[in-house]
Motif scaffolding. Structure first.
Motif, mmCIF file in Angstrom:
data_model
loop_
_atom_site.group_PDB
_atom_site.id
_atom_site.type_symbol
_atom_site.label_atom_id
_atom_site.label_comp_id
_atom_site.label_asym_id
_atom_site.label_seq_id
_atom_site.Cartn_x
_atom_site.Cartn_y
_atom_site.Cartn_z
ATOM 1 N N LEU A 132 65.477 87.244 -1.797
ATOM 2 C CA LEU A 132 65.464 86.590 -0.655
ATOM 3 C C LEU A 132 66.404 87.401 0.475
ATOM 4 O O LEU A 132 67.626 87.478 0.033
ATOM 5 N N ALA A 133 65.990 87.558 1.672
ATOM 6 C CA ALA A 133 66.778 88.565 2.382
ATOM 7 C C ALA A 133 66.776 87.986 4.047
ATOM 8 O O ALA A 133 65.896 87.301 4.622
ATOM 9 N N ALA A 134 68.032 88.161 4.496
ATOM 10 C CA ALA A 134 68.062 87.721 6.043
ATOM 11 C C ALA A 134 66.985 88.473 6.745
ATOM 12 O O ALA A 134 66.597 89.896 6.711
ATOM 13 N N ALA A 135 66.469 87.810 7.921
ATOM 14 C CA ALA A 135 65.453 88.142 8.836
ATOM 15 C C ALA A 135 65.736 89.518 9.368
ATOM 16 O O ALA A 135 64.966 90.590 9.394
ATOM 17 N N SER A 136 67.052 90.055 9.574
ATOM 18 C CA SER A 136 67.382 91.138 10.260
ATOM 19 C C SER A 136 67.135 92.362 9.340
ATOM 20 O O SER A 136 67.173 93.377 9.865
ATOM 21 N N LEU A 137 66.883 92.033 8.189
ATOM 22 C CA LEU A 137 66.752 93.191 7.112
ATOM 23 C C LEU A 137 65.416 93.428 6.760
ATOM 24 O O LEU A 137 65.175 94.101 5.937
ATOM 25 N N THR A 138 64.331 92.774 7.406
ATOM 26 C CA THR A 138 63.063 92.884 7.173
ATOM 27 C C THR A 138 62.445 94.294 7.051
ATOM 28 O O THR A 138 61.863 94.532 5.958
ATOM 29 N N ASN A 139 62.718 95.019 7.781
ATOM 30 C CA ASN A 139 61.926 96.271 7.762
ATOM 31 C C ASN A 139 62.566 97.196 6.707
ATOM 32 O O ASN A 139 62.001 98.125 6.096
ATOM 33 N N ALA A 140 63.985 97.421 6.794
ATOM 34 C CA ALA A 140 64.905 98.193 5.971
ATOM 35 C C ALA A 140 64.598 97.706 4.331
ATOM 36 O O ALA A 140 64.411 98.528 3.705
ATOM 37 N N ILE A 141 64.514 96.330 4.182
ATOM 38 C CA ILE A 141 64.492 95.862 2.683
ATOM 39 C C ILE A 141 63.202 95.967 2.250
ATOM 40 O O ILE A 141 62.872 96.485 1.117
ATOM 41 N N GLN A 142 62.109 96.069 2.875
ATOM 42 C CA GLN A 142 60.753 96.067 2.706
ATOM 43 C C GLN A 142 60.660 97.612 2.108
ATOM 44 O O GLN A 142 60.025 97.980 1.106
ATOM 45 N N GLU A 143 61.200 98.280 2.915
ATOM 46 C CA GLU A 143 61.007 100.131 2.734
ATOM 47 C C GLU A 143 61.839 100.222 1.438
ATOM 48 O O GLU A 143 61.417 101.108 0.651
ATOM 49 N N VAL A 144 63.095 99.744 1.156
ATOM 50 C CA VAL A 144 63.750 99.837 -0.154
ATOM 51 C C VAL A 144 63.192 99.396 -1.036
ATOM 52 O O VAL A 144 62.894 100.078 -2.160
ATOM 53 N N ALA A 145 62.605 98.220 -1.107
ATOM 54 C CA ALA A 145 61.948 97.761 -2.207
ATOM 55 C C ALA A 145 60.565 98.489 -2.457
ATOM 56 O O ALA A 145 60.218 98.686 -3.863
ATOM 57 N N ASP A 146 60.007 98.878 -1.591
ATOM 58 C CA ASP A 146 58.698 99.652 -1.786
ATOM 59 C C ASP A 146 59.145 100.849 -2.671
ATOM 60 O O ASP A 146 58.550 101.488 -3.706
ATOM 61 N N ALA A 147 60.165 101.737 -2.212
ATOM 62 C CA ALA A 147 60.862 102.829 -2.898
ATOM 63 C C ALA A 147 61.099 102.497 -4.581
ATOM 64 O O ALA A 147 60.978 103.482 -5.290
ATOM 65 N N TRP A 148 61.698 101.443 -4.549
ATOM 66 C CA TRP A 148 62.234 100.974 -5.982
ATOM 67 C C TRP A 148 60.992 100.922 -6.982
ATOM 68 O O TRP A 148 60.992 101.431 -7.809
ATOM 69 N N SER A 149 60.104 99.989 -6.260
ATOM 70 C CA SER A 149 58.889 99.748 -6.875
ATOM 71 C C SER A 149 58.290 100.822 -7.171
ATOM 72 O O SER A 149 57.703 101.181 -8.528
ATOM 73 N N GLN A 150 58.071 101.976 -6.465
ATOM 74 C CA GLN A 150 57.302 103.344 -6.673
ATOM 75 C C GLN A 150 57.816 104.074 -7.953
ATOM 76 O O GLN A 150 57.574 104.591 -8.569
ATOM 77 N N GLU A 151 59.301 104.142 -7.825
ATOM 78 C CA GLU A 151 60.309 104.837 -8.634
ATOM 79 C C GLU A 151 59.992 103.991 -9.985
ATOM 80 O O GLU A 151 59.826 104.706 -11.132
#
Length: 261
Positions: A34-53
């Motif tokens: 669960l993440a603050a709206a202002s983090l939308t773009n950044a956290i999505q990219e971070v989570a994608d990178a973590w999931s890929q790794e």
């Protein structure tokens, strides 16, 4: 077991590995963030990178920090929570919902106007005279709380109160300005940077509001893989992503990471 039957089982389980890996894959649990709206773009990219790794699945819900914290307190399932201020992390700590916590990021506030700028506002000094409607995030939303502090410090909050329109979260506030529904608004610098439909006309004095801190919180009873995601948030890879999105990455030692207890 025929190959066709094997793939049918895989499809039913929503797995991407072969038959021999089905037991391992089916034991995975999705990490819920669960993440603050202002983090939308950044956290999505971070989570994608973590999931890929890692190969691990995740699910993210974005919204106002206060509403997300209240959902957690009400029992909503979540493993990691990222707020846009420390207040809502403190609220979870008071209810013994935190396993670990670190101050992860910082940000700043800016004044923005629509690209068309029909009101002709080119500097913050013109707002009081020219702005008919001013967009801020909600009073209990971190972006709105910081903005209120700054306007209060400058003596403008009372003067402008009858012109203020509140967004549900900072992204809603940004949308009001993008669509020209208001003459000016206050958002995080990182939000202003994601669109070409607004113009930044000035930065609010950072001394006029509390430091903007984004705590990353690992919640009690989180999935085991969530511990890895929590650590990844503090990694150099994640740090570079956050910086690219305009956030200030705080030193780990400044975050006061700790086990709650």
């Amino acid at each position: 077991m025929t190959r066709t039957f094997c793939w049918a089982i895989i499809g039913a389980l929503l797995l991407s590995s072969g038959c021999g890996d089905s037991d391992r894959a089916s034991s995975r649990r999705t990490v819920t963030v669960l993440a603050a709206a202002s983090l939308t773009n950044a956290i999505q990219e971070v989570a994608d990178a973590w999931s890929q790794e890692s190969g691990e699945p995740f699910r993210i819900s974005f919204g106002p920090s206060n509403a997300l914290a209240q959902q957690i307190l009400a029992g909503a399932p979540a493993d990691v929570y990222l707020s846009a201020n420390e207040k809502w992390g403190d609220a979870l700590a008071e209810q013994d919902r935190i396993e670990r916590r670190v101050s992860l990021l910082s940000n700043r506030l800016v004044w923005i106007v629509p690209k068309a700028n029909r009101a002709g506002i080119h500097a913050p000094s013109e707002i009081r005279e020219k702005a008919k409607l001013i967009a801020l995030a909600g009073e209990n939303v971190p972006a709105g709380m910081y903005a209120d502090q700054s306007l209060q410090a400058s003596g403008l909050l009372k003067q402008l109160s009858d012109r203020i329109v509140r967004g549900n979260d900072v992204r809603t506030t940004l949308a009001y300005v993008e669509e020209g529904e208001v003459d000016v608004g206050i958002v995080y610098a990182t939000d202003a940077a994601i669109t070409d439909q607004v113009t930044v006309i000035g930065e609010l004095d950072p001394q006029s509001y509390d430091p903007i801190l984004y705590p990353a919180i690992l919640l009690k009873n989180a999935e085991p893989t969530a511990v890895d995601f929590f650590a990844f948030l503090q990694s150099p890879v994640a740090g570079e992503i956050f910086k690219r999105h305009g956030f200030v990455v705080l030193p780990v030692e400044a975050g006061e990471q700790h086990d709650a207890g």
